[in-house]
Write a protein that holds these residues in place. Structure first.
Motif, PDB file in Angstrom:
ATOM      1  N   GLY A  66      33.529  28.675  25.867  1.00 46.19           N
ATOM      2  CA  GLY A  66      32.727  29.890  26.029  1.00 46.19           C
ATOM      3  C   GLY A  66      32.366  30.161  27.472  1.00 46.19           C
ATOM      4  O   GLY A  66      32.429  31.304  27.955  1.00 46.19           O
ATOM      5  N   VAL A  67      31.966  29.086  28.198  1.00 49.10           N
ATOM      6  CA  VAL A  67      31.618  29.254  29.616  1.00 49.10           C
ATOM      7  C   VAL A  67      32.844  29.674  30.414  1.00 49.10           C
ATOM      8  O   VAL A  67      32.751  30.531  31.324  1.00 49.10           O
ATOM      9  CB  VAL A  67      31.011  27.943  30.161  1.00 49.10           C
ATOM     10  CG1 VAL A  67      30.836  28.028  31.690  1.00 49.10           C
ATOM     11  CG2 VAL A  67      29.682  27.661  29.497  1.00 49.10           C
ATOM     12  N   TYR A  68      34.021  29.107  30.073  1.00 54.58           N
ATOM     13  CA  TYR A  68      35.246  29.467  30.793  1.00 54.58           C
ATOM     14  C   TYR A  68      35.583  30.943  30.563  1.00 54.58           C
ATOM     15  O   TYR A  68      35.953  31.674  31.508  1.00 54.58           O
ATOM     16  CB  TYR A  68      36.397  28.590  30.336  1.00 54.58           C
ATOM     17  CG  TYR A  68      37.672  28.819  31.124  1.00 54.58           C
ATOM     18  CD1 TYR A  68      37.889  28.144  32.312  1.00 54.58           C
ATOM     19  CD2 TYR A  68      38.637  29.724  30.672  1.00 54.58           C
ATOM     20  CE1 TYR A  68      39.049  28.360  33.057  1.00 54.58           C
ATOM     21  CE2 TYR A  68      39.792  29.950  31.398  1.00 54.58           C
ATOM     22  CZ  TYR A  68      39.999  29.259  32.593  1.00 54.58           C
ATOM     23  OH  TYR A  68      41.140  29.491  33.308  1.00 54.58           O
ATOM     24  N   TRP A  93      35.667  33.950  33.362  1.00 56.86           N
ATOM     25  CA  TRP A  93      36.831  34.819  33.565  1.00 56.86           C
ATOM     26  C   TRP A  93      36.473  36.285  33.355  1.00 56.86           C
ATOM     27  O   TRP A  93      36.886  37.164  34.128  1.00 56.86           O
ATOM     28  CB  TRP A  93      37.936  34.394  32.606  1.00 56.86           C
ATOM     29  CG  TRP A  93      39.130  35.309  32.639  1.00 56.86           C
ATOM     30  CD1 TRP A  93      40.128  35.352  33.553  1.00 56.86           C
ATOM     31  CD2 TRP A  93      39.417  36.330  31.684  1.00 56.86           C
ATOM     32  NE1 TRP A  93      41.039  36.329  33.248  1.00 56.86           N
ATOM     33  CE2 TRP A  93      40.624  36.961  32.093  1.00 56.86           C
ATOM     34  CE3 TRP A  93      38.769  36.792  30.526  1.00 56.86           C
ATOM     35  CZ2 TRP A  93      41.192  38.016  31.383  1.00 56.86           C
ATOM     36  CZ3 TRP A  93      39.343  37.836  29.826  1.00 56.86           C
ATOM     37  CH2 TRP A  93      40.545  38.443  30.245  1.00 56.86           C
ATOM     38  N   ALA A  94      35.659  36.583  32.327  1.00 54.09           N
ATOM     39  CA  ALA A  94      35.325  37.974  32.016  1.00 54.09           C
ATOM     40  C   ALA A  94      34.452  38.612  33.092  1.00 54.09           C
ATOM     41  O   ALA A  94      34.609  39.801  33.424  1.00 54.09           O
ATOM     42  CB  ALA A  94      34.620  38.039  30.660  1.00 54.09           C
ATOM     43  N   PRO A 129      31.048  30.398  40.100  1.00 51.47           N
ATOM     44  CA  PRO A 129      30.225  29.198  39.879  1.00 51.47           C
ATOM     45  C   PRO A 129      30.311  28.640  38.457  1.00 51.47           C
ATOM     46  O   PRO A 129      30.000  27.471  38.220  1.00 51.47           O
ATOM     47  CB  PRO A 129      28.814  29.679  40.205  1.00 51.47           C
ATOM     48  CG  PRO A 129      29.009  30.820  41.135  1.00 51.47           C
ATOM     49  CD  PRO A 129      30.262  31.504  40.666  1.00 51.47           C
ATOM     50  N   LEU A 130      30.724  29.480  37.498  1.00 48.12           N
ATOM     51  CA  LEU A 130      30.788  29.000  36.118  1.00 48.12           C
ATOM     52  C   LEU A 130      32.055  28.188  35.834  1.00 48.12           C
ATOM     53  O   LEU A 130      32.110  27.437  34.862  1.00 48.12           O
ATOM     54  CB  LEU A 130      30.716  30.178  35.136  1.00 48.12           C
ATOM     55  CG  LEU A 130      29.358  30.893  35.023  1.00 48.12           C
ATOM     56  CD1 LEU A 130      29.463  32.043  34.050  1.00 48.12           C
ATOM     57  CD2 LEU A 130      28.268  29.910  34.579  1.00 48.12           C
ATOM     58  N   TYR A 131      33.096  28.346  36.656  1.00 51.57           N
ATOM     59  CA  TYR A 131      34.345  27.619  36.415  1.00 51.57           C
ATOM     60  C   TYR A 131      34.166  26.097  36.480  1.00 51.57           C
ATOM     61  O   TYR A 131      34.667  25.360  35.614  1.00 51.57           O
ATOM     62  CB  TYR A 131      35.422  28.073  37.401  1.00 51.57           C
ATOM     63  CG  TYR A 131      36.077  29.374  37.010  1.00 51.57           C
ATOM     64  CD1 TYR A 131      36.949  29.450  35.930  1.00 51.57           C
ATOM     65  CD2 TYR A 131      35.833  30.538  37.742  1.00 51.57           C
ATOM     66  CE1 TYR A 131      37.546  30.640  35.570  1.00 51.57           C
ATOM     67  CE2 TYR A 131      36.436  31.739  37.388  1.00 51.57           C
ATOM     68  CZ  TYR A 131      37.285  31.783  36.299  1.00 51.57           C
ATOM     69  OH  TYR A 131      37.868  32.989  35.946  1.00 51.57           O
ATOM     70  N   PRO A 132      33.445  25.557  37.506  1.00 55.73           N
ATOM     71  CA  PRO A 132      33.242  24.093  37.518  1.00 55.73           C
ATOM     72  C   PRO A 132      32.462  23.588  36.310  1.00 55.73           C
ATOM     73  O   PRO A 132      32.720  22.490  35.813  1.00 55.73           O
ATOM     74  CB  PRO A 132      32.478  23.861  38.816  1.00 55.73           C
ATOM     75  CG  PRO A 132      32.787  25.042  39.667  1.00 55.73           C
ATOM     76  CD  PRO A 132      32.935  26.193  38.725  1.00 55.73           C
ATOM     77  N   VAL A 133      31.493  24.412  35.851  1.00 60.78           N
ATOM     78  CA  VAL A 133      30.713  23.992  34.666  1.00 60.78           C
ATOM     79  C   VAL A 133      31.616  23.898  33.440  1.00 60.78           C
ATOM     80  O   VAL A 133      31.598  22.913  32.688  1.00 60.78           O
ATOM     81  CB  VAL A 133      29.563  24.989  34.413  1.00 60.78           C
ATOM     82  CG1 VAL A 133      28.823  24.620  33.138  1.00 60.78           C
ATOM     83  CG2 VAL A 133      28.616  25.024  35.599  1.00 60.78           C
ATOM     84  N   ALA A 134      32.446  24.931  33.239  1.00 61.89           N
ATOM     85  CA  ALA A 134      33.370  24.922  32.097  1.00 61.89           C
ATOM     86  C   ALA A 134      34.364  23.779  32.207  1.00 61.89           C
ATOM     87  O   ALA A 134      34.654  23.078  31.220  1.00 61.89           O
ATOM     88  CB  ALA A 134      34.092  26.260  32.009  1.00 61.89           C
ATOM     89  N   THR A 135      34.885  23.581  33.404  1.00 61.24           N
ATOM     90  CA  THR A 135      35.858  22.504  33.595  1.00 61.24           C
ATOM     91  C   THR A 135      35.239  21.144  33.315  1.00 61.24           C
ATOM     92  O   THR A 135      35.849  20.272  32.673  1.00 61.24           O
ATOM     93  CB  THR A 135      36.404  22.540  35.029  1.00 61.24           C
ATOM     94  OG1 THR A 135      36.994  23.827  35.287  1.00 61.24           O
ATOM     95  CG2 THR A 135      37.445  21.446  35.249  1.00 61.24           C
TER      96      THR A 135
END
Length: 400
Positions: free
Chosen positions: A15-17, A21-22, A27-33
């Motif tokens: 969901g975070v990823y 993207w949307a 900053p949200l990409y490292p959290v999702a990863t």
């Protein structure tokens, strides 16, 4: 497989990823990863640790009797290179239900010791034994089947008897002491045609009726058991712990005879009708104890029917002791007939009504047996088992 927490973290990471993207939020990409990598690492860890285990089991260093706290010990040694972060031993122990316990790590070994409290008499088979492996975060789980150990036997709590109530009361209807008979008897070996001059007492009437001519029994001399102990495992007469008291009484009496060196046979009137001869105080006695530990009240056949079987171990024994909680008229008749024919017989009656708080009433059947010379011991809830079986206060018990 993923646990509930693992599925939640995986869904959150995805969901975070998607949100990063949307909305174009870098900053949200490292959290999702990080969330997705955590789930992946947990999966890889558990997969590498998912290997067979070498298992050692035990129940402590002694035998266990009913009411004991029984320790259960399990040691697992990993065969793989990667150790699981967390291991839970799960197993179903007979009617005690499922047991779940975490294992402690000591090098490459995992161990646990847990206690089954105040275990009743019985045979407890282990089923659905497995180790549940997990990662440090509780995200992934794997199940490794383990071999089931042998059944746990919890023996009845016996009392040691100095003398038996039947020794002071085993008298015939005319007051004379009954004598022991020799250890041999005659078994039916076959049938043959009747010869002129033979006694009609040897006629085998079922064969005579089938063939239409007189047939006589051929008998051979065979050793007999001195004492037959019949445990009536009648399913309809069990109230509370009454059957456990029957088993304790039967085992205690059998133990007394074995310690005196007497040949005995234990007959359990259950659904399977099990028979165990006890001719030696070592292996035979051990098998009898195991039978008493595992027996359940599943019988539906009246005990009187076993006494009617002329070739059965109950009828052939020189002495007979019956432990029952059911006083059926046919059984009383059989016991009286045996006593009047000067064959030793005694009765241990466990009063089932007393195990639900009902005050005992005078039993005419017990008084009739006593009058016929049958020694009787009556056991009620809360009684001192040793005192009853040794004959203390026996007469008063007959009158409730």
């Amino acid at each position: 497989m993923l646990t509930g927490r693992g599925r939640s973290i995986l869904a959150l990471g995805l969901g975070v990823y998607v949100a990063a993207w949307a909305f174009g939020s870098k900053p949200l990409y490292p959290v999702a990863t990080g969330l997705l990598l955590t789930v992946a690492v947990a999966w890889v860890w558990v997969r590498l640790a998912d290997r067979p285990f070498r298992v050692r089991r035990g129940w402590g260093d002694r035998e266990h009797v009913e009411g004991d706290d029984v320790p259960v010990i399990a040691e697992l040694e990993a065969s793989g290179n990667v150790m699981p972060a967390a291991v839970t031993l799960v197993e179903r122990v007979g009617r005690l239900g499922e047991q779940r316990h975490g294992l402690r790590r000591n090098g490459r070994r995992l161990s646990v010791r847990y206690t089954l409290n105040r275990v009743p008499r019985g045979r407890y088979a282990f089923a659905d034994v497995r180790a549940e492996l997990g990662d440090p975060f509780g995200l992934e789980r794997a199940v490794v089947p383990l071999p089931a150990p042998g059944a746990l036997l919890v023996y009845p709590r016996l009392v040691q008897l100095g003398r038996l109530f039947s020794e002071s009361g085993a008298r015939s209807h005319d007051g004379r002491r009954l004598l022991l008979r020799r250890h041999t008897g005659f078994e039916l070996h076959g049938v043959r045609e009747y010869e002129q001059g033979e006694s009609l007492r040897r006629v085998h009437w079922p064969s005579t009726a089938r063939r239409g001519q007189l047939m006589v029994k051929e008998l051979e001399d065979a050793p007999r058991d001195e004492i037959a102990l019949l445990l009536d495992a009648d399913a309809s007469s069990v109230l509370g712990e009454s059957f456990d008291v029957q088993v304790r009484a039967a085992g205690s009496i059998l133990d007394a005879y074995v310690r005196r060196g007497r040949r005995a046979v234990l007959v359990v009137n259950s659904e399977r009708r099990e028979v165990q001869h006890v001719h030696s105080p070592a292996s035979d006695w051990r098998r009898a104890l195991e039978l008493l530990a595992a027996v359940e009240p599943t019988g539906t056949t009246p005990a009187s029917r076993l006494l009617a079987e002329e070739d059965g171990p109950v009828a052939r024994a020189l002495d007979l002791a019956i432990v029952t909680a059911r006083l059926e008229p046919a059984l009383v008749d059989r016991l009286v007939q045996r006593a009047l024919s000067r064959r030793n017989v005694s009765l241990i009656y466990v009063d089932p009504a007393s195990f639900r708080g009902v005050v005992g009433k005078p039993e005419p059947a017990l008084l009739r047996l006593r009058a016929a010379g049958v020694p009787v011991a009556v056991i009620r809830a809360g009684d001192d088992l040793a005192a009853r079986l040794e004959g203390e206060a026996a007469v008063g018990a007959l009158h409730g």
